[in-house]
Design a protein around this motif. Sequence first.
Motif, PDB file in Angstrom:
ATOM      1  N   ILE A  60       0.800  -1.090  -0.238  1.00 30.00           N
ATOM      2  CA  ILE A  60       0.030  -0.171   0.313  1.00 30.00           C
ATOM      3  C   ILE A  60       1.040   1.390  -0.140  1.00 30.00           C
ATOM      4  O   ILE A  60       1.646   1.394   0.987  1.00 30.00           O
ATOM      5  CB  ILE A  60      -1.089  -0.084   1.161  1.00 30.00           C
ATOM      6  CG1 ILE A  60      -1.880  -1.194   0.962  1.00 30.00           C
ATOM      7  CG2 ILE A  60      -1.579   1.440   1.343  1.00 30.00           C
ATOM      8  CD1 ILE A  60      -2.250  -2.009   2.015  1.00 30.00           C
ATOM      9  N   VAL A  61       0.800   1.762  -1.072  1.00 32.75           N
ATOM     10  CA  VAL A  61       1.741   3.342  -1.109  1.00 32.75           C
ATOM     11  C   VAL A  61       0.667   4.596  -0.945  1.00 32.75           C
ATOM     12  O   VAL A  61      -0.196   4.482  -1.733  1.00 32.75           O
ATOM     13  CB  VAL A  61       2.302   3.463  -2.657  1.00 32.75           C
ATOM     14  CG1 VAL A  61       3.265   4.579  -2.599  1.00 32.75           C
ATOM     15  CG2 VAL A  61       3.198   2.030  -2.868  1.00 32.75           C
ATOM     16  N   ILE A  62       1.089   5.262   0.007  1.00 37.33           N
ATOM     17  CA  ILE A  62       0.291   6.290   0.572  1.00 37.33           C
ATOM     18  C   ILE A  62       1.034   7.644   0.190  1.00 37.33           C
ATOM     19  O   ILE A  62       2.247   7.634   0.354  1.00 37.33           O
ATOM     20  CB  ILE A  62      -0.059   6.370   1.837  1.00 37.33           C
ATOM     21  CG1 ILE A  62      -0.555   4.843   2.253  1.00 37.33           C
ATOM     22  CG2 ILE A  62      -0.842   7.309   2.447  1.00 37.33           C
ATOM     23  CD1 ILE A  62      -0.188   4.529   3.781  1.00 37.33           C
ATOM     24  N   THR A  63       0.474   8.574  -0.498  1.00 41.91           N
ATOM     25  CA  THR A  63       1.075   9.940  -0.742  1.00 41.91           C
ATOM     26  C   THR A  63       0.193  10.940   0.034  1.00 41.91           C
ATOM     27  O   THR A  63      -0.977  10.945  -0.070  1.00 41.91           O
ATOM     28  CB  THR A  63       1.482  10.262  -2.073  1.00 41.91           C
ATOM     29  OG1 THR A  63       0.293  10.372  -2.748  1.00 41.91           O
ATOM     30  CG2 THR A  63       2.358   9.001  -2.834  1.00 41.91           C
ATOM     31  N   GLY A  64       0.803  12.060   0.447  1.00 39.89           N
ATOM     32  CA  GLY A  64       0.208  13.171   0.880  1.00 39.89           C
ATOM     33  C   GLY A  64      -0.270  13.186   2.286  1.00 39.89           C
ATOM     34  O   GLY A  64       0.114  12.053   2.984  1.00 39.89           O
ATOM     35  N   GLY A  65      -0.514  14.595   2.596  1.00 41.51           N
ATOM     36  CA  GLY A  65      -0.596  14.680   4.243  1.00 41.51           C
ATOM     37  C   GLY A  65       0.355  14.652   5.042  1.00 41.51           C
ATOM     38  O   GLY A  65       0.288  14.653   6.355  1.00 41.51           O
ATOM     39  N   LEU A  66       1.672  14.743   4.592  1.00 42.62           N
ATOM     40  CA  LEU A  66       2.621  15.071   5.404  1.00 42.62           C
ATOM     41  C   LEU A  66       3.106  16.378   5.955  1.00 42.62           C
ATOM     42  O   LEU A  66       4.506  16.636   6.316  1.00 42.62           O
ATOM     43  CB  LEU A  66       3.752  14.144   5.051  1.00 42.62           C
ATOM     44  CG  LEU A  66       3.419  12.595   5.055  1.00 42.62           C
ATOM     45  CD1 LEU A  66       4.742  11.875   4.472  1.00 42.62           C
ATOM     46  CD2 LEU A  66       2.878  12.022   6.140  1.00 42.62           C
ATOM     47  N   GLY A  67       2.585  17.584   5.397  1.00 40.00           N
ATOM     48  CA  GLY A  67       2.974  18.779   5.513  1.00 40.00           C
ATOM     49  C   GLY A  67       2.985  19.391   6.759  1.00 40.00           C
ATOM     50  O   GLY A  67       2.536  18.724   7.712  1.00 40.00           O
ATOM     51  N   PRO A  68       3.510  20.518   7.232  1.00 40.13           N
ATOM     52  CA  PRO A  68       3.597  21.226   8.349  1.00 40.13           C
ATOM     53  C   PRO A  68       2.407  21.906   8.860  1.00 40.13           C
ATOM     54  O   PRO A  68       2.435  22.223  10.039  1.00 40.13           O
ATOM     55  CB  PRO A  68       4.801  22.252   8.332  1.00 40.13           C
ATOM     56  CG  PRO A  68       4.559  22.588   6.733  1.00 40.13           C
ATOM     57  CD  PRO A  68       4.115  21.536   5.667  1.00 40.13           C
ATOM     58  N   THR A  69       1.204  21.565   8.097  1.00 48.54           N
ATOM     59  CA  THR A  69       0.116  22.513   8.603  1.00 48.54           C
ATOM     60  C   THR A  69      -1.147  21.583   9.213  1.00 48.54           C
ATOM     61  O   THR A  69      -0.782  20.511   8.984  1.00 48.54           O
ATOM     62  CB  THR A  69      -0.720  23.303   7.344  1.00 48.54           C
ATOM     63  OG1 THR A  69      -0.977  22.309   6.382  1.00 48.54           O
ATOM     64  CG2 THR A  69       0.292  24.384   6.814  1.00 48.54           C
ATOM     65  N   GLU A  70      -2.089  22.156   9.855  1.00 54.97           N
ATOM     66  CA  GLU A  70      -2.932  21.616  10.773  1.00 54.97           C
ATOM     67  C   GLU A  70      -3.704  20.563  10.061  1.00 54.97           C
ATOM     68  O   GLU A  70      -4.089  19.511  10.559  1.00 54.97           O
ATOM     69  CB  GLU A  70      -3.841  22.578  11.409  1.00 54.97           C
ATOM     70  CG  GLU A  70      -3.377  23.741  12.425  1.00 54.97           C
ATOM     71  CD  GLU A  70      -2.751  23.091  13.309  1.00 54.97           C
ATOM     72  OE1 GLU A  70      -3.179  21.976  13.991  1.00 54.97           O
ATOM     73  OE2 GLU A  70      -1.858  23.769  13.942  1.00 54.97           O
ATOM     74  N   ASP A  71      -4.035  20.793   8.912  1.00 55.93           N
ATOM     75  CA  ASP A  71      -4.759  19.726   8.035  1.00 55.93           C
ATOM     76  C   ASP A  71      -4.289  18.540   7.530  1.00 55.93           C
ATOM     77  O   ASP A  71      -4.690  17.560   7.149  1.00 55.93           O
ATOM     78  CB  ASP A  71      -5.560  20.209   6.986  1.00 55.93           C
ATOM     79  CG  ASP A  71      -4.612  21.073   6.077  1.00 55.93           C
ATOM     80  OD1 ASP A  71      -3.314  21.346   6.154  1.00 55.93           O
ATOM     81  OD2 ASP A  71      -4.941  21.513   4.782  1.00 55.93           O
ATOM     82  N   MET A 102       4.555   8.626   1.703  1.00 60.44           N
ATOM     83  CA  MET A 102       5.530   9.493   1.190  1.00 60.44           C
ATOM     84  C   MET A 102       4.824  10.998   0.960  1.00 60.44           C
ATOM     85  O   MET A 102       3.498  11.200   0.768  1.00 60.44           O
ATOM     86  CB  MET A 102       5.988   9.150  -0.207  1.00 60.44           C
ATOM     87  CG  MET A 102       6.847   7.895  -0.110  1.00 60.44           C
ATOM     88  SD  MET A 102       7.334   7.330  -1.764  1.00 60.44           S
ATOM     89  CE  MET A 102       5.993   6.929  -2.541  1.00 60.44           C
ATOM     90  N   PRO A 103       5.597  11.883   1.093  1.00 59.42           N
ATOM     91  CA  PRO A 103       4.975  13.453   0.671  1.00 59.42           C
ATOM     92  C   PRO A 103       4.508  13.385  -0.450  1.00 59.42           C
ATOM     93  O   PRO A 103       4.604  12.817  -1.293  1.00 59.42           O
ATOM     94  CB  PRO A 103       6.212  14.377   1.002  1.00 59.42           C
ATOM     95  CG  PRO A 103       7.332  13.329   0.922  1.00 59.42           C
ATOM     96  CD  PRO A 103       6.929  11.846   1.206  1.00 59.42           C
ATOM     97  N   GLY A 104       3.364  14.465  -0.486  1.00 58.69           N
ATOM     98  CA  GLY A 104       2.545  14.537  -1.935  1.00 58.69           C
ATOM     99  C   GLY A 104       3.427  15.461  -2.879  1.00 58.69           C
ATOM    100  O   GLY A 104       2.939  15.505  -4.113  1.00 58.69           O
ATOM    101  N   VAL A 105       4.263  16.159  -2.374  1.00 60.95           N
ATOM    102  CA  VAL A 105       4.888  17.077  -3.239  1.00 60.95           C
ATOM    103  C   VAL A 105       5.648  16.207  -4.458  1.00 60.95           C
ATOM    104  O   VAL A 105       6.614  15.288  -3.985  1.00 60.95           O
ATOM    105  CB  VAL A 105       5.890  17.911  -2.751  1.00 60.95           C
ATOM    106  CG1 VAL A 105       6.898  19.000  -3.670  1.00 60.95           C
ATOM    107  CG2 VAL A 105       5.586  18.719  -1.550  1.00 60.95           C
ATOM    108  N   PRO A 106       5.364  16.281  -5.740  1.00 62.75           N
ATOM    109  CA  PRO A 106       6.001  15.268  -6.554  1.00 62.75           C
ATOM    110  C   PRO A 106       7.363  15.061  -6.640  1.00 62.75           C
ATOM    111  O   PRO A 106       7.861  13.842  -6.698  1.00 62.75           O
ATOM    112  CB  PRO A 106       5.338  15.989  -8.077  1.00 62.75           C
ATOM    113  CG  PRO A 106       4.215  16.589  -7.760  1.00 62.75           C
ATOM    114  CD  PRO A 106       4.539  17.111  -6.277  1.00 62.75           C
TER     115      PRO A 106
END
Lengths: 414, 414
Positions: free
Chosen positions: A63-74, A149-153
């Motif tokens: 299962i490969v997950i991207t996104g939602g690892l940024g520094p903001t609340e959401d 992983m982060p969502g930034v391509p």
Amino acid sequence: MLADIITIGDEILIGQIVNTNSTWLAEQLEAIGIKIRQITTVSDNRQHIIQTLQEAEEQSQLIVITGGLGPTEDDITKQTLAEFFDTQLIENQEVLADIEAFVKSRNAQMNSRNRKQAELPQSCTIIRNEIGTAAGMWFERNSVVFVSMPGVPFEMKAMFSNSVIPKLKAQFKTPEVIHFTVQTFGTPESVLAEQLEEWESALPSEIKLAYLPSPERLRLRMSMVCADKESGEQLIAEQYLKLKEILGETIYDTGDNYLYETVGKLLLERNLSLSTAESCTGGNIARLISSVAGSSEYFKGSVVAYSNEIKKNILGVPEQILIQHGAVSEQTVIEMSKGVQKLMDTDFSIAVSGIAGPGGATQDKPVGTTWIAVANKQKVVASKFIFGTQRDINIRRATATALNMLRLLMIEKL
Amino acid sequence: MLADIITIGDEILIGQIVNTNSTWLAEQLEAIGIKIRQITTVSDNRQHIIQTLQEAEEQSQLIVITGGLGPTEDDITKQTLAEFFDTQLIENQEVLADIEAFVKSRNAQMNSRNRKQAELPQSCTIIRNEIGTAAGMWFERNSVVFVSMPGVPFEMKAMFSNSVIPKLKAQFKTPEVIHFTVQTFGTPESVLAEQLEEWESALPSEIKLAYLPSPERLRLRMSMVCADKESGEQLIAEQYLKLKEILGETIYDTGDNYLYETVGKLLLERNLSLSTAESCTGGNIARLISSVAGSSEYFKGSVVAYSNEIKKNILGVPEQILIQHGAVSEQTVIEMSKGVQKLMDTDFSIAVSGIAGPGGATQDKPVGTTWIAVANKQKVVASKFIFGTQRDINIRRATATALNMLRLLMIEKL
């Protein structure tokens, strides 16, 4: 072996960005023999993420997950994964040092948000991020691997290529997958399918066939999962030979080239030059031909003759022809193709004049009526087509049809 | 109200095509106040499709399905939907007539595969397809709406815009969402964000602001969910006035027009004509200008002068200028713009010459160096730009920059 890709974040769900990460990941995984079962995009919602992870865990081994690892609340992927794997977030000293170094390299100051990015689930293996502040995570449970992983391509791609792919190859013994794509133009999908019925039903069961249509081309793709790459490639090569016998010159190339690329290749190989005279395509043929790096070797230019004055004054179409036969006529495109060839002193030329729509139709020339001529120094061939009612599609079809006629003229099949 | 988007087909799962359909659909649904819960891509697998439909049905009130409606064996969406809704496939006479008309318009013959495309689930409402052979389907069960459409983007888009959106608006009372988009060009995102800091922090909390950057333009979108449309629109209009005071001519339009559309509108309103002389953009400006229906009213044509001979022989750039200053120079683009304006007898002209890359750079002219001139009968303005290293992006930026310069010249701000 099956994999799921889960993309977390609102930008895709509101139609703000296209999910290119998933396409890229799917291509990478496919190439090492991992089949994608499902691609799912969900919002930054704890319960929804957990439910999606549970379903994927039941069906796939990766299962490969991207996104939602940024520094903001959401951004809640980390917390949600910690909950899902029943572990805690703790500050990782190695990641903290990476973040500090990264922030320093940007001449910026560490702040509390950056520092929080070093808090990671205790039970995961860290995947370091050398070009950003969000580290990746690798979890295993009951032989299922989860990679976040982060969502930034560009961060995701670097992390996946440098760290994840080698780990996956080491962990799983994945089979080789071969794809072979045949590019066709000129025969509609349903007719082609009928022509290929016998061949298709006799295909070895290991080979999967897909029809991929668009206004520019119809691609036929054979795919095969195989233990031995060489024998697999041979099997597909045999089928391609049979296919070529049935379809002949409808096949314009193999691989991934568009017609403008194949035509460019032909011109370059033969050291020949091209010019175009475009009315309804408005420069679309020229811009595609010239979109290829190095096209100045064979492409000299184009006259976009949108008005009749220009057809007459620059391309030299006799006024009498324009009056008697109209701008959308066999005689006009023949004169346009000759005119531009002479004006630009090229070996080959293309001329197009048509009614792209929605306006401009006459009683005997409905919207979509298009005359196309292709010429070399010895020969001019002109044909009439009636495309559809949609302006943009008419332009795209006229463009591809003209390029295909040029191809056929160059290989002496027109 | 929530919606799910389900994409059926292997092309996305193996990374061969990007899921642009979902992005487009999400944007359309968002604009009428429907929130996307999940986007799911699955393969042409009966059981997997049914499971995905079941899950979506439990969570959302609208399920939009694309793909799997082609004439080939691997397309199983219709059969699967018939099974899911416990109904049968029957030949629909209206659809059959549509298909026959469509096939005839292409000068092709009906075959058994075309005919099979007229077989549709008995219990659905048909959505006719005017530009293809695969009809769409509309199902309802327990207040949940299911819409199935072909995966071919232009067929899907036409069907969704013309038939589905009106039906959705009639069926569901969705909250009013107002979007107001301000089109800007020429100021980078980070600079713009700084200029707008004060304005942005004073925005009423109901108004959400999004920055949508691309090489062609930077859009600022204000969105607001509101009970009363009129007062909402007024609130946004007030904010737009303040924004206009800050940004001035950086704003080129409101709404959704690209620069080539705004420029076309200006030319049409003022009854003025345009010609272009393009080197590195290769016809891209001409094809965009002429992609607008009715553009023949103001667009006369273009000379795509890819080779120096053409700059000299057709556009009349003096050989001495080409030798002394090179093809990518202020002097050359000025002569090109004057030359094409005279040749095509137009009120305005654009000329572009640059190094799109990857080849062609010299010591003092790196890849991305581009000269652009815009001219009318009284005035020529030329500027130099250094774009980036990517050929396609350089062409897109040069195109948009040239169109923006033309706009500024037309409104006397250059």
